[in-house]
Design a protein around this motif. Structure first.
Motif, PDB file in Angstrom:
ATOM      1  N   PHE A  79       0.825  -1.205   0.000  1.00 17.11           N
ATOM      2  CA  PHE A  79       0.000   0.000   0.000  1.00 17.11           C
ATOM      3  C   PHE A  79       0.863   1.261   0.000  1.00 17.11           C
ATOM      4  CE2 PHE A  79      -3.094  -3.093   1.680  1.00 17.11           C
ATOM      5  CZ  PHE A  79      -4.020  -2.968   0.652  1.00 17.11           C
ATOM      6  N   TYR A  80       1.994   1.207   0.646  1.00 14.11           N
ATOM      7  CA  TYR A  80       2.937   2.324   0.605  1.00 14.11           C
ATOM      8  C   TYR A  80       3.449   2.525  -0.827  1.00 14.11           C
ATOM      9  CZ  TYR A  80       7.202   5.021   1.149  1.00 14.11           C
ATOM     10  OH  TYR A  80       8.175   5.972   1.004  1.00 14.11           O
ATOM     11  N   ALA A  81       3.765   1.423  -1.503  1.00 15.27           N
ATOM     12  CA  ALA A  81       4.249   1.501  -2.882  1.00 15.27           C
ATOM     13  C   ALA A  81       3.156   2.044  -3.807  1.00 15.27           C
ATOM     14  CB  ALA A  81       4.726   0.137  -3.362  1.00 15.27           C
ATOM     15  N   LEU A  82       1.921   1.619  -3.599  1.00 17.37           N
ATOM     16  CA  LEU A  82       0.805   2.137  -4.409  1.00 17.37           C
ATOM     17  C   LEU A  82       0.593   3.628  -4.174  1.00 17.37           C
ATOM     18  CD1 LEU A  82      -1.912  -0.655  -4.254  1.00 17.37           C
ATOM     19  CD2 LEU A  82      -0.787   0.249  -6.285  1.00 17.37           C
ATOM     20  N   LYS A  83       0.626   4.039  -2.913  1.00 15.29           N
ATOM     21  CA  LYS A  83       0.464   5.451  -2.577  1.00 15.29           C
ATOM     22  C   LYS A  83       1.577   6.286  -3.208  1.00 15.29           C
ATOM     23  CE  LYS A  83       1.390   8.010   1.373  1.00 15.29           C
ATOM     24  NZ  LYS A  83       1.505   8.130   2.810  1.00 15.29           N
ATOM     25  N   LYS A  84       2.797   5.801  -3.092  1.00 15.24           N
ATOM     26  CA  LYS A  84       3.934   6.520  -3.653  1.00 15.24           C
ATOM     27  C   LYS A  84       3.856   6.555  -5.182  1.00 15.24           C
ATOM     28  CE  LYS A  84       8.871   7.036  -2.949  1.00 15.24           C
ATOM     29  NZ  LYS A  84      10.073   6.523  -2.322  1.00 15.24           N
ATOM     30  N   THR A  85       3.385   5.472  -5.782  1.00 13.11           N
ATOM     31  CA  THR A  85       3.214   5.422  -7.236  1.00 13.11           C
ATOM     32  C   THR A  85       2.226   6.471  -7.700  1.00 13.11           C
ATOM     33  OG1 THR A  85       3.733   3.066  -7.360  1.00 13.11           O
ATOM     34  CG2 THR A  85       2.432   3.986  -9.167  1.00 13.11           C
ATOM     35  N   ILE A  86       1.102   6.554  -7.038  1.00  8.79           N
ATOM     36  CA  ILE A  86       0.054   7.500  -7.443  1.00  8.79           C
ATOM     37  C   ILE A  86       0.506   8.939  -7.233  1.00  8.79           C
ATOM     38  CG2 ILE A  86      -2.276   8.321  -6.917  1.00  8.79           C
ATOM     39  CD1 ILE A  86      -2.949   5.323  -6.339  1.00  8.79           C
ATOM     40  N   LEU A  87       1.016   9.252  -6.054  1.00  7.70           N
ATOM     41  CA  LEU A  87       1.413  10.636  -5.764  1.00  7.70           C
ATOM     42  C   LEU A  87       2.600  11.088  -6.610  1.00  7.70           C
ATOM     43  CD1 LEU A  87       1.002  10.675  -1.885  1.00  7.70           C
ATOM     44  CD2 LEU A  87      -0.541  11.623  -3.612  1.00  7.70           C
ATOM     45  N   THR A  88       3.620  10.262  -6.686  1.00  8.61           N
ATOM     46  CA  THR A  88       4.785  10.613  -7.498  1.00  8.61           C
ATOM     47  C   THR A  88       4.418  10.589  -8.979  1.00  8.61           C
ATOM     48  OG1 THR A  88       6.218   9.656  -5.814  1.00  8.61           O
ATOM     49  CG2 THR A  88       7.205  10.058  -7.953  1.00  8.61           C
ATOM     50  N   GLY A  89       3.522   9.685  -9.366  1.00  9.19           N
ATOM     51  CA  GLY A  89       3.068   9.622 -10.752  1.00  9.19           C
ATOM     52  C   GLY A  89       2.357  10.884 -11.192  1.00  9.19           C
ATOM     53  N   ILE A  90       1.515  11.419 -10.327  1.00  9.67           N
ATOM     54  CA  ILE A  90       0.818  12.671 -10.645  1.00  9.67           C
ATOM     55  C   ILE A  90       1.826  13.810 -10.767  1.00  9.67           C
ATOM     56  CG2 ILE A  90      -0.788  14.403  -9.732  1.00  9.67           C
ATOM     57  CD1 ILE A  90      -2.334  12.009  -8.464  1.00  9.67           C
ATOM     58  N   PHE A  91       2.744  13.894  -9.819  1.00  7.50           N
ATOM     59  CA  PHE A  91       3.777  14.937  -9.824  1.00  7.50           C
ATOM     60  C   PHE A  91       4.640  14.837 -11.085  1.00  7.50           C
ATOM     61  CE2 PHE A  91       7.816  16.561  -7.537  1.00  7.50           C
ATOM     62  CZ  PHE A  91       7.523  17.880  -7.845  1.00  7.50           C
ATOM     63  N   THR A  92       5.077  13.639 -11.427  1.00  4.00           N
ATOM     64  CA  THR A  92       5.910  13.434 -12.607  1.00  4.00           C
ATOM     65  C   THR A  92       5.138  13.727 -13.887  1.00  4.00           C
ATOM     66  OG1 THR A  92       7.215  11.755 -11.462  1.00  4.00           O
ATOM     67  CG2 THR A  92       7.328  11.758 -13.860  1.00  4.00           C
ATOM     68  N   THR A  93       3.890  13.288 -13.958  1.00  2.00           N
ATOM     69  CA  THR A  93       3.077  13.519 -15.157  1.00  2.00           C
ATOM     70  C   THR A  93       2.883  15.005 -15.407  1.00  2.00           C
ATOM     71  OG1 THR A  93       1.930  11.412 -14.853  1.00  2.00           O
ATOM     72  CG2 THR A  93       0.853  13.048 -16.252  1.00  2.00           C
ATOM     73  N   VAL A  94       2.549  15.751 -14.373  1.00  3.96           N
ATOM     74  CA  VAL A  94       2.335  17.193 -14.529  1.00  3.96           C
ATOM     75  C   VAL A  94       3.622  17.876 -14.991  1.00  3.96           C
ATOM     76  CG1 VAL A  94       1.844  19.331 -13.261  1.00  3.96           C
ATOM     77  CG2 VAL A  94       0.408  17.328 -12.909  1.00  3.96           C
TER      78      VAL A  94
END
Length: 168
Positions: free
Chosen positions: A139-154
């Protein structure tokens, strides 16, 4: 042809330097880092040979691993993205991908957003699950994936838009 090689090499080097010198130091909320070097994987020409792209992607990830001392997880994530990239392109671009008539940087905003989001989330999912390497940290990896993914995508979309050649 020669100009394309020089341009791709320049993009490769600039993105590595930008990642290492700027974006690794730009940490949001104490643990979110934008991995903008994936822009290279997104914008690499579709018409180029696939084996070459796999090799270059591996080199990109290996270089990031050397700078970040991360033991091969960036190389694995980049290689996974390079391997599955044709499927992502086929999903986003459909028939245009089959005829290899697409240029990602000059595609419509919706398609650019879709391919960027797919590549970034897949890259980050692979990266952070390998980093966690434990069911307990899933769940930590999923949370980090989503949050960092949004930041990286933007940030990636902003950089692609700013530095792509606009056709008038």
């Amino acid at each position: 042809m020669k100009n394309d090689v020089v341009q791709e090499t320049f993009k490769f080097i600039v993105l590595i330097l930008a990642q290492v010198l700027v974006f690794n130091k730009l940490v949001l909320f104490g643990h979110l880092v934008a991995y903008v070097y994936v822009i290279f994987l997104i914008l690499y020409p579709v018409k180029e040979r696939r084996n070459l792209f796999l090799f270059i992607s591996f080199l990109l990830g290996l270089t990031m691993d050397m700078f970040m001392n991360s033991g091969g997880i960036h190389a694995t994530a980049c290689l996974m993205v390079a391997y599955f990239r044709p499927r992502f392109l086929r999903f986003v671009y459909g028939v245009s991908f089959e005829h290899q008539t697409i240029k990602v940087a000059s595609s419509p905003v919706s398609q650019l957003f879709s391919i960027t989001l797919l590549v970034v989330l897949f890259h980050h999912l692979t990266l952070f699950f390998l980093e966690a390497f434990s069911i307990n940290l899933m769940f930590y990896a999923l949370k980090k994936t989503i949050l960092t993914g949004i930041f990286t995508t933007v940030l990636s979309l902003i950089l692609i838009t700013l530095f792509s050649k606009q056709k008038k």
